[in-house]
Structures are given as structure tokens and as C-alpha cells.
Design an enzyme around this catalytic site. Sequence first.
Site, PDB file in Angstrom:
ATOM      1  N   ASP A 284       1.169 -12.465   7.478  1.00  0.00           N
ATOM      2  CA  ASP A 284       0.167 -12.867   7.104  1.00  0.00           C
ATOM      3  C   ASP A 284      -0.889 -13.547   8.111  1.00  0.00           C
ATOM      4  O   ASP A 284      -0.738 -14.099   8.499  1.00  0.00           O
ATOM      5  CB  ASP A 284      -0.356 -13.733   5.611  1.00  0.00           C
ATOM      6  CG  ASP A 284      -1.616 -13.453   5.011  1.00  0.00           C
ATOM      7  OD1 ASP A 284      -2.609 -13.093   5.731  1.00  0.00           O
ATOM      8  OD2 ASP A 284      -1.766 -13.575   4.160  1.00  0.00           O
ATOM      9  N   GLY A 285      -1.915 -12.451   8.777  1.00  0.00           N
ATOM     10  CA  GLY A 285      -2.710 -12.976  10.228  1.00  0.00           C
ATOM     11  C   GLY A 285      -3.325 -13.812   9.417  1.00  0.00           C
ATOM     12  O   GLY A 285      -3.839 -14.838  10.650  1.00  0.00           O
TER      13      GLY A 285
ATOM     14  N   ASP B 106     -10.676  -0.854   6.061  1.00  0.00           N
ATOM     15  CA  ASP B 106     -11.778  -1.936   5.279  1.00  0.00           C
ATOM     16  C   ASP B 106     -11.702  -3.340   4.507  1.00  0.00           C
ATOM     17  O   ASP B 106     -10.481  -3.192   4.101  1.00  0.00           O
ATOM     18  CB  ASP B 106     -12.583  -0.067   4.600  1.00  0.00           C
ATOM     19  CG  ASP B 106     -12.675   0.381   5.956  1.00  0.00           C
ATOM     20  OD1 ASP B 106     -13.744   0.876   6.704  1.00  0.00           O
ATOM     21  OD2 ASP B 106     -12.556   1.674   5.277  1.00  0.00           O
TER      22      ASP B 106
ATOM     23  N   GLN C 107       1.047  -1.873  -0.119  1.00  0.00           N
ATOM     24  CA  GLN C 107       0.141  -0.089   0.255  1.00  0.00           C
ATOM     25  C   GLN C 107       0.472   1.165   0.573  1.00  0.00           C
ATOM     26  O   GLN C 107       2.686   1.285   0.354  1.00  0.00           O
ATOM     27  CB  GLN C 107      -0.847  -0.114   0.575  1.00  0.00           C
ATOM     28  CG  GLN C 107      -0.528  -0.288   2.253  1.00  0.00           C
ATOM     29  CD  GLN C 107      -1.066  -0.966   4.013  1.00  0.00           C
ATOM     30  OE1 GLN C 107      -1.842  -0.697   3.440  1.00  0.00           O
ATOM     31  NE2 GLN C 107      -0.358  -1.483   4.683  1.00  0.00           N
TER      32      GLN C 107
ATOM     33  N   GLU D  73       1.199  -8.101  11.875  1.00  0.00           N
ATOM     34  CA  GLU D  73       1.112  -7.382  10.633  1.00  0.00           C
ATOM     35  C   GLU D  73       2.376  -7.917   9.552  1.00  0.00           C
ATOM     36  O   GLU D  73       2.799  -7.679   9.388  1.00  0.00           O
ATOM     37  CB  GLU D  73       1.671  -6.041  11.590  1.00  0.00           C
ATOM     38  CG  GLU D  73       2.048  -4.164  10.160  1.00  0.00           C
ATOM     39  CD  GLU D  73       0.847  -4.176   9.898  1.00  0.00           C
ATOM     40  OE1 GLU D  73       0.404  -3.870   8.538  1.00  0.00           O
ATOM     41  OE2 GLU D  73      -0.330  -3.426  10.655  1.00  0.00           O
TER      42      GLU D  73
ATOM     43  N   ASP E 101      -6.957  -4.788  13.992  1.00  0.00           N
ATOM     44  CA  ASP E 101      -7.552  -3.688  13.145  1.00  0.00           C
ATOM     45  C   ASP E 101      -7.018  -3.738  12.330  1.00  0.00           C
ATOM     46  O   ASP E 101      -6.196  -3.601  11.839  1.00  0.00           O
ATOM     47  CB  ASP E 101      -6.356  -3.142  14.493  1.00  0.00           C
ATOM     48  CG  ASP E 101      -6.585  -1.491  14.533  1.00  0.00           C
ATOM     49  OD1 ASP E 101      -7.527  -1.119  13.878  1.00  0.00           O
ATOM     50  OD2 ASP E 101      -5.749  -0.839  15.186  1.00  0.00           O
ATOM     51  N   SER E 102      -7.827  -3.785  11.022  1.00  0.00           N
ATOM     52  CA  SER E 102      -7.278  -3.516  10.228  1.00  0.00           C
ATOM     53  C   SER E 102      -8.331  -2.882   9.132  1.00  0.00           C
ATOM     54  O   SER E 102      -8.930  -2.056   9.593  1.00  0.00           O
ATOM     55  CB  SER E 102      -7.613  -5.093   9.517  1.00  0.00           C
ATOM     56  OG  SER E 102      -9.411  -5.044   9.626  1.00  0.00           O
TER      57      SER E 102
END
Length: 289
Positions: A140-141, A162, A33, A108, A159-160
Site C-alpha cells: 500500500d503506497g 482515478d 479490481q 504497487e 501513477d494511479s
Amino acid sequence: MATDSWINETLYAAWGQRFRVKRELARVQSDFQDIVVFESETHGRVMLLDGVVQITEGDEFVYQEMITHVPILAHGAAKRVLIIGAGDGGVLKRVLQHRGVGKAVMVEIDGEVVRLSKEFLPSIGGNAWGDPRAEVIIGDGIDYVRVAPAESFDVIIVDSTDPIGVGEVLFTDEFYANAARILSPRGLIVNQCGVPFMQAEELHETSRRRAKSFPDNWAYVAAVPTYVGGFMTLGWAAKDASCRAVATDEIRRRAEASGVLGTTRYWTPEIHTGAFNLPPYIAENLPGA
């Protein structure tokens, strides 16, 4: 670099907010991102991911306290907490404020979020990064939850971003089924579900998916100034419905025993229990409401 410019948030196509920038501190394109950190005129330092505000120094305490203290105190005996996302460290810091927590694992996916948060937003994570009870994993969660042992956690906090882009896979049937598997018998999971005035479908869809794996499925609210559009909803899914029904006096007793009573700026025992009393326009998006 000093500037006299504005940054516009791009979460909603036809409505939004903007911040006057005092200084841009970082602009990084990670593997996942676009990340921007800047110093604002009104909210302190701010982090955006793909143009959407994630956290500000000014009001981060509202969101962080509610997504953390509510599930841990509702459980009442949480010793093992899994955090997915939350790369700024604010959730990790507040999880570790609870004396009874012996292990906090944070997964994370984007290491750049962690690196930039440590460098430019150090007050948010504080000393949590070095706490011996903390295990921080850059990974990777989804994969972590898929392979974690059964009943290995008491509380999961997601806590991500959207449910688009990198955060989309954290809202699937498979994820919630695996979350239920790795939670202890009284285990519960919370996750952000957006601002229902603007994102009602997000709340409805994620609640429908959670209900397939958890018998107690609801939401609670927090008023976070930066998340424009009214109440922010935090999705709630528990194996034991009694967790949601804990009385205010018992929540106060647990908070005092845990060490968090009197340390918060938003959360109180009264706000904790009252946050589950939803306005009809929000409750109508929940299955069975």
C-alpha cells in the site's frame, strides 16, 4: 483465444471509446479490481482495470515520458525516486534511464498488475524489473508514505487510477502532507489528474488539496490518444517554485547529462517547458490561477 468482438471503455457514462479485440490474453479478478489484457487491432496490447483503459502498447510512451522525465529533469539532481502505482513498469523503466538516479522504489498495491504486465506487456517494463537500483514492493503506497523517513526522496511519481475505488486514498490531504514530509527541500510530486474537458472537478479538487502542503501548485499537459477528451493533465506540486521555471536550454543540458536526450518519442525540452502553458479552460481549475 481468437475473437471477433469489441471491448467498450466505461470511464464516462455518456461517452467513450471501443476497441476491436484480436485476442483476449487474460481476464483476472484480483483482490482489488477486475483486470483485462487483450490484443487490439489498432493499439497493440491493452490493459484495462475495472473497465477503464490504463495503458496501450501503441501510445504508452507519451504518458510515461511526461510523467517521468518532466519532474526528474525539473528537479535537476534527483537521486531517490518513489513511484506509487505504475505496476506495468513503464515509469520504472524511464526513471532508471536517468544516470543520476541511484534508487527507484516502486510501490504497487496489486501484485496481479505486475504479474500480468511482465507476462503479457513485457516491452513496457523492459529490463527495469532486474535493475539493481530498483526496489519493487507489492504493498500500500499510503502506508509506505506514512512511515517513510523524512526527506528520503527527491521526486514522487504517482501513477494511479482515478480517485475512485482503489486509487481514491492517493488524492487525500493526509497523503499530500506525508508526501511533503518525505520529500527533500527541493522535492516535488506529480500525479495524473484526468482529462479536464471531462473531469474538471478532479483537477480542481486534487489541486486544492495539494496546495495545502506545497507552495508551488500547478499542472502540465500531455496529448495521449487513448485518454479521450483532449489533453491529459499531470498535477504538479513542488517545495521550490524555481523547479517549474527552468529554461528550455537548461532542461536540454540536464537531459543530455542524464542520458535521456534523443531517446524519447514525445518528450523534448521544448515540449517540457511548453506543457506548463495551460489553455484557460484548464488553468481556471487551479487555485490562484
